[in-house]
Scaffold this motif. Sequence first.
Motif, mmCIF file in Angstrom:
data_model
loop_
_atom_site.group_PDB
_atom_site.id
_atom_site.type_symbol
_atom_site.label_atom_id
_atom_site.label_comp_id
_atom_site.label_asym_id
_atom_site.label_seq_id
_atom_site.Cartn_x
_atom_site.Cartn_y
_atom_site.Cartn_z
ATOM 1 N N ASN A 42 0.850 -1.184 0.000
ATOM 2 C CA ASN A 42 0.000 0.000 0.000
ATOM 3 C C ASN A 42 0.891 1.241 0.000
ATOM 4 O OD1 ASN A 42 -2.772 -1.330 0.575
ATOM 5 N ND2 ASN A 42 -1.431 -2.193 2.134
ATOM 6 N N ASP A 44 -0.076 4.792 0.170
ATOM 7 C CA ASP A 44 -0.499 6.077 0.745
ATOM 8 C C ASP A 44 -0.272 6.096 2.258
ATOM 9 O OD1 ASP A 44 -1.719 8.399 1.541
ATOM 10 O OD2 ASP A 44 -3.647 7.995 0.583
ATOM 11 N N TRP A 47 -3.308 7.031 4.338
ATOM 12 C CA TRP A 47 -4.382 6.026 4.399
ATOM 13 C C TRP A 47 -4.040 4.906 5.375
ATOM 14 C CZ3 TRP A 47 -4.599 0.774 3.018
ATOM 15 C CH2 TRP A 47 -5.883 0.222 2.969
ATOM 16 N N THR A 176 -7.997 14.214 -2.079
ATOM 17 C CA THR A 176 -8.587 12.880 -2.071
ATOM 18 C C THR A 176 -9.208 12.577 -0.701
ATOM 19 O OG1 THR A 176 -6.906 12.118 -3.634
ATOM 20 C CG2 THR A 176 -8.104 10.420 -2.428
ATOM 21 N N ASP A 177 -10.353 11.935 -0.703
ATOM 22 C CA ASP A 177 -10.988 11.473 0.532
ATOM 23 C C ASP A 177 -9.934 10.728 1.368
ATOM 24 O OD1 ASP A 177 -12.347 9.998 2.502
ATOM 25 O OD2 ASP A 177 -14.058 9.607 1.218
ATOM 26 N N ASN A 179 -10.163 8.551 3.491
ATOM 27 C CA ASN A 179 -10.457 7.133 3.672
ATOM 28 C C ASN A 179 -10.258 6.323 2.390
ATOM 29 O OD1 ASN A 179 -11.318 7.239 6.468
ATOM 30 N ND2 ASN A 179 -13.056 8.420 5.722
ATOM 31 N N LYS A 180 -9.776 6.992 1.344
ATOM 32 C CA LYS A 180 -9.429 6.323 0.093
ATOM 33 C C LYS A 180 -7.948 6.540 -0.184
ATOM 34 C CE LYS A 180 -14.014 6.866 -1.997
ATOM 35 N NZ LYS A 180 -14.778 7.430 -3.158
ATOM 36 N N GLN A 181 -7.325 5.548 -0.793
ATOM 37 C CA GLN A 181 -5.894 5.646 -1.047
ATOM 38 C C GLN A 181 -5.585 6.590 -2.203
ATOM 39 O OE1 GLN A 181 -2.873 2.673 -0.635
ATOM 40 N NE2 GLN A 181 -4.415 1.062 -0.540
ATOM 41 N N THR A 183 -3.109 6.927 -5.105
ATOM 42 C CA THR A 183 -2.273 5.946 -5.813
ATOM 43 C C THR A 183 -1.220 6.599 -6.692
ATOM 44 O OG1 THR A 183 -3.922 5.803 -7.581
ATOM 45 C CG2 THR A 183 -4.078 4.188 -5.806
ATOM 46 N N GLN A 411 -4.963 -4.198 5.041
ATOM 47 C CA GLN A 411 -6.237 -3.799 4.453
ATOM 48 C C GLN A 411 -7.421 -4.311 5.277
ATOM 49 O OE1 GLN A 411 -6.626 -3.946 0.131
ATOM 50 N NE2 GLN A 411 -4.461 -4.443 -0.032
ATOM 51 N N THR A 414 -8.885 -2.539 8.519
ATOM 52 C CA THR A 414 -9.734 -1.354 8.374
ATOM 53 C C THR A 414 -11.217 -1.704 8.450
ATOM 54 O OG1 THR A 414 -9.861 -1.491 5.945
ATOM 55 C CG2 THR A 414 -7.990 -0.276 6.885
#
Length: 528
Positions: A42, A44, A47, A176-177, A179-181, A183, A411, A414
């Motif tokens: 991952n 971010d 995140w 970017t939100d 709670n979203k990565q 990329t 992941q 979460t």
Amino acid sequence: MSSISRRSFVASAAATLLARPALSRSADSRTLRLVPQADLANLDPIWTPAAVTNTHGYTIFDTLYAFDERLQIKPQMAEGHEVSDDQLTWTIRLRPGLKFHDGEPVRARDCVASLIRWSKRDAFGQMLSKCVDAWEHSDDRTVRIKLAKPFPRLLDGIGKRALYTPFIMPERLALTDPNKQVTEMVGSGPYRFLRDEWSVGNRAAYARFEGYIPRDEPASLLSGGKRAAFERIEWQIIPDASTAVAALAKGEVDWVEQTLPDLNPVLARNRNVYVEQLDQYGLISFLRFNTLTAPFNNGKLRHALLGAIDQTAYMEAVTGGNLKWRACASMFPCGMPFSNELGAQFLRSPPDLNKAREAVKASGYAGERVVIMSPSDFPSIGPLADVTADAFSKVGLNVDLQVMDWGTLVQRRTSKAPVESGGWSIFHSWAPAVNMMNPVLNDYTRGLGAGGYFGWYENAEIEKLVGDWMTAVTDQARQSVFDAIQTQTWEAPPTILLGQYFPTTALRADLAGRIPVTSPLPWNIHRI
């Protein structure tokens, strides 16, 4: 691992170092080849707080402020700051010439957007944001933070290291939100990420960013002049410890971030390699409960399980007797100011499993399935799950030990779903001691609920105490807060500390300048 199997393992590893064929040609002098402690699954770092992603973050991003080797906050991307007489307006001036990897200048609005996104994920940031009236930029180099009430530790927040480090990224990405990565990796740090070369489970690569302008002063921990000596950095993902050290011994890689303790004696016999302690503060191993769902929404059950904890068993599982470690019956790192071992009355060695079994029954536990996630590719974490599964089974829990790779675990943790719908009950990890040295940084005792660290422990009284610590002006007042937080958390712990240990790293003998910290930072290190 038994002593017999350990001896067999070490003997096998020694033979491996002598007999294993080369993986690839030796690294050239312009490339640093690193074996990180986990796979980079991952990208971010806002995140996920995963340590490997945080290291990736420090490689490509920079921060406005950062800790130096004395754990003092210093300007980094910032040139400096001013605070108004009423302590309600902080004006931060950026250094000139800062650029992102896409060639765009770093502007104050990028910093504002990045801080806002960070503040929605980080516990310290959430506390700060409650005091912020406005995040502003008056021009391209000036960030202005207007407060509703004084927040004297503002720089400690925007200069913190983890769990979530306030890295600066372009505004278009920072919007970017949280709670979203994100990329697309565009930073302004000493190296740029080579996305086309990233392969999960295999490798990641970085190229020196020629547009980076380091500070004039020497590097000091996470601050100072971040000088990149290598044209290129390659991360080689090698989950098998013996394969990693064999590659190091043969010069196929330059650096193994964390060495398996059993292999240190083997490495010590190789004159082309040196092994050293990561840092002076060590790591804290911990167990984290999911307090949102059954059965660990039951605080009495969490407290009852303290009686099944044997820190010696945990530390032997991850150190093999070849690393320095200490038991620690505190909710804060032992050996640091204000950290009293108030949990000594609950953590006893050896534990009384019969007494713990009775306490579990008395707690009202109804036999619910307990899903313990265990990473198969993380030798300093996986054994912790084995010890927990064994101990908790013995005191009557319905344990379901589920093995997966670290990227999947990161992941899955979460998820707030019950175990019947793919959720989880317990995971284990470790944290650098400096990341949890005070109440506001210690996310593992914070009581933020849904907005806090995985497990989502909620405790309004602890959050009030954290606020009290922020304004405390005497050591007596600070000590009182530390002790009160511990008293609260030991009664129904969201986290159990499993011991404090001091892992090692191994490098080729021609490398010098490693920053003595728990992450393999890419600046200052060079060939000699």
